[in-house]
Write an enzyme that holds these catalytic residues in place. Structure first.
Site, PDB file in Angstrom:
ATOM      1  CB  SER A  31      -0.880  -0.296   1.273  1.00  0.00           C
ATOM      2  OG  SER A  31      -1.535   1.072   1.408  1.00  0.00           O
ATOM      3  CB  SER A  64      -2.281   4.707   2.149  1.00  0.00           C
ATOM      4  OG  SER A  64      -3.633   4.316   0.953  1.00  0.00           O
ATOM      5  CB  THR A  90      -7.240  -1.422   1.070  1.00  0.00           C
ATOM      6  OG1 THR A  90      -6.555  -1.656  -0.478  1.00  0.00           O
ATOM      7  CG2 THR A  90      -6.213  -2.099   1.480  1.00  0.00           C
ATOM      8  CE  LYS A 101     -11.225  -0.514  -1.255  1.00  0.00           C
ATOM      9  NZ  LYS A 101     -11.584   0.546  -2.326  1.00  0.00           N
ATOM     10  CG  ASP A 108     -12.208   4.205  -3.888  1.00  0.00           C
ATOM     11  OD1 ASP A 108     -11.552   5.024  -3.638  1.00  0.00           O
ATOM     12  OD2 ASP A 108     -12.729   2.469  -3.742  1.00  0.00           O
ATOM     13  N   GLY A 116     -17.412  -1.390 -17.552  1.00  0.00           N
ATOM     14  CA  GLY A 116     -17.413  -3.029 -16.599  1.00  0.00           C
ATOM     15  C   GLY A 116     -18.156  -2.135 -15.514  1.00  0.00           C
ATOM     16  CB  ALA A 117     -21.405  -3.767 -14.767  1.00  0.00           C
ATOM     17  N   GLY A 132     -17.739  -3.094  -7.924  1.00  0.00           N
ATOM     18  CA  GLY A 132     -18.032  -2.480  -8.047  1.00  0.00           C
ATOM     19  C   GLY A 132     -17.585  -1.049  -7.970  1.00  0.00           C
ATOM     20  CB  ALA A 133     -13.827   0.130  -9.476  1.00  0.00           C
ATOM     21  CE1 TYR A 182      -3.816   3.051  -7.368  1.00  0.00           C
ATOM     22  CE2 TYR A 182      -1.346   3.033  -7.398  1.00  0.00           C
ATOM     23  CZ  TYR A 182      -2.149   2.677  -7.161  1.00  0.00           C
ATOM     24  OH  TYR A 182      -2.156   2.556  -5.766  1.00  0.00           O
TER      25      TYR A 182
HETATM   26  P1  ATR Z   1     -14.182  -3.630  -8.934  1.00  0.00           P
HETATM   27  O1  ATR Z   1     -14.651  -3.872  -7.995  1.00  0.00           O
HETATM   28  O2  ATR Z   1     -12.480  -3.640  -8.557  1.00  0.00           O
HETATM   29  O3  ATR Z   1     -14.991  -2.963  -9.672  1.00  0.00           O
HETATM   30  P2  ATR Z   1     -15.204  -6.167  -9.948  1.00  0.00           P
HETATM   31  O4  ATR Z   1     -16.472  -6.240  -8.748  1.00  0.00           O
HETATM   32  O5  ATR Z   1     -14.620  -7.673  -9.892  1.00  0.00           O
HETATM   33  O6  ATR Z   1     -14.216  -5.626  -8.807  1.00  0.00           O
HETATM   34  O7  ATR Z   1     -15.725  -6.199 -10.906  1.00  0.00           O
HETATM   35  C1  ATR Z   1     -14.592  -6.828 -12.235  1.00  0.00           C
HETATM   36  C2  ATR Z   1     -15.628  -5.893 -13.350  1.00  0.00           C
HETATM   37  O8  ATR Z   1     -14.320  -6.146 -14.347  1.00  0.00           O
HETATM   38  C3  ATR Z   1     -16.053  -6.422 -14.121  1.00  0.00           C
HETATM   39  O9  ATR Z   1     -16.726  -5.480 -14.980  1.00  0.00           O
HETATM   40  C4  ATR Z   1     -16.025  -7.589 -14.608  1.00  0.00           C
HETATM   41  O10 ATR Z   1     -16.512  -7.401 -16.118  1.00  0.00           O
HETATM   42  P3  ATR Z   1     -17.530  -9.001 -15.965  1.00  0.00           P
HETATM   43  O11 ATR Z   1     -18.863  -8.484 -15.122  1.00  0.00           O
HETATM   44  O12 ATR Z   1     -18.251  -9.712 -17.643  1.00  0.00           O
HETATM   45  O13 ATR Z   1     -17.272 -10.197 -14.917  1.00  0.00           O
HETATM   46  C5  ATR Z   1     -14.513  -6.921 -15.516  1.00  0.00           C
HETATM   47  N1  ATR Z   1     -13.332  -7.456 -16.182  1.00  0.00           N
HETATM   48  C6  ATR Z   1     -12.868  -8.778 -14.816  1.00  0.00           C
HETATM   49  N2  ATR Z   1     -11.204  -9.271 -16.235  1.00  0.00           N
HETATM   50  C7  ATR Z   1     -12.614  -8.616 -17.041  1.00  0.00           C
HETATM   51  C8  ATR Z   1     -11.730  -9.752 -18.931  1.00  0.00           C
HETATM   52  N3  ATR Z   1     -10.319 -10.783 -18.768  1.00  0.00           N
HETATM   53  N4  ATR Z   1     -11.981  -9.197 -19.817  1.00  0.00           N
HETATM   54  C9  ATR Z   1     -13.086  -8.383 -19.399  1.00  0.00           C
HETATM   55  N5  ATR Z   1     -13.705  -7.131 -18.241  1.00  0.00           N
HETATM   56  C10 ATR Z   1     -13.104  -8.605 -17.385  1.00  0.00           C
END
Ligand code: ATR
Length: 275
Positions: free
Chosen positions: A15, A17, A62, A66, A103, A128-129, A131-132, A219
């Site tokens: 970390s 931080s 972290t 979380k 965040d 992406g979908a 938590g972030a 990063y």
């Molecule tokens: P975080 O909380 O860090 O956002 P998460 O909730 O595990 O982590 O979400 C990971 C995201 O990365 C999801 O959108 C995931 O896509 P899926 O919903 O299809 O699983 C995406 N992701 C992870 N690995 C991937 C890969 N190799 N190709 C494309 N998307 C990926």
């Protein structure tokens, strides 16, 4: 009396931080320190009780704590309840432990620092979908950015997330690649591109409009394959250092009332990551 702050995680040695917050304490002449604490999942409840008893003034949380920390706190604020995750704990005037999540707001602050304005009239694509993506989408929307579109490897997950956000839309990855020129801001929130284990790109950015902003929340490395390709296509690219620094600055502000120097810190962290 000297105040102390902490970060809890498993692992925690990597970390950055502690370096960041210690430097801010020093710059602001605060009699305070910030320590990393390695807490395994089964120790979390006891760790929170100990920090409460020993008078820790506030801490960051972290991976992997979380979400699991929530039942051990007294309350969560709106930012944490929207994300169902906590990255910052602070004490209210009565000593209650409040969980917050900086965040999403940290991303918006870093974006505004990067662009030098708070011009929100941008069509946004979030890749992406998880938590972030969720935290960033809510923060962008409450700052007035939008409309917001989601795209994700698993389209059904993007659809579920979009259904919880007003005026949000979903498109497939193929459609997003084709229509990329419509977006003034693209935010990559997946773990693809992190380290070497997750090589590749979640989406090909070649159709991005020159001058659009393409952000990646990763990063390390400082420039993912996705950001490199977006830059080659003419985008203004922003890596995740700014988000990391601003989420920390927002936590620091909750604890001390001071919003610390972020520009200098972005340079410091960039140098450390770049090695
Ligand atoms: P975080 O909380 O860090 O956002 P998460 O909730 O595990 O982590 O979400 C990971 C995201 O990365 C999801 O959108 C995931 O896509 P899926 O919903 O299809 O699983 C995406 N992701 C992870 N690995 C991937 C890969 N190799 N190709 C494309 N998307 C990926």
């Amino acid at each position: 009396m000297k105040k102390w702050y902490a970060v809890l995680g498993d692992p925690i040695a990597q970390s950055m931080s502690p370096v960041m917050h210690d430097q801010w304490c020093h710059e602001n002449e605060l009699n305070a320190t910030y320590i990393p604490i390695h807490v395994e999942p089964q120790q979390l409840e006891q760790a929170v009780q100990s920090l409460r008893t020993l008078g820790c003034s506030g801490w960051n949380v972290t991976v992997p704590h979380k979400q699991t920390i929530i039942p051990f706190l007294d309350e969560v604020d709106e930012s944490a309840s929207v994300m169902n995750a906590v990255n910052t704990v602070y004490r209210d005037p009565n000593g209650k432990l409040i969980g917050a999540n900086t965040d999403g707001a940290g991303f918006v602050k870093s974006l505004q620092e990067f662009t030098g304005d708070s011009h929100t009239n941008r069509k946004v694509l979030i890749v992406g979908a998880g938590g972030a993506a969720r935290g960033i989408a809510f923060a962008l929307q409450s700052a007035g950015y939008g409309p917001i579109y989601f795209t994700n490897r698993t389209t059904s997950k993007a659809a579920e997330l979009a259904s919880q956000i007003q005026n949000a839309h979903v498109i497939t990855v193929e459609e997003a690649e084709e229509r990329l020129d419509e977006f003034g801001l693209v935010v990559q929130t997946t773990s693809v591109g992190m380290n070497f284990a997750q090589a590749g790109m979640p989406l090909n950015p070649k159709n991005v409009t020159s001058g659009s902003i393409v952000a990646d929340i990763i990063y390390n490395p400082l420039e993912t394959e996705f950001l490199r390709a977006a830059k080659q296509a003419g985008a203004l690219t922003m890596n995740g250092v700014g988000m990391f620094v601003h989420q920390g600055a927002l936590a620091f502000e909750k604890w001390t009332g001071v919003y610390p120097d972020t520009k200098k810190m972005i340079e410091t962290i960039t140098m450390k990551v770049g090695g």
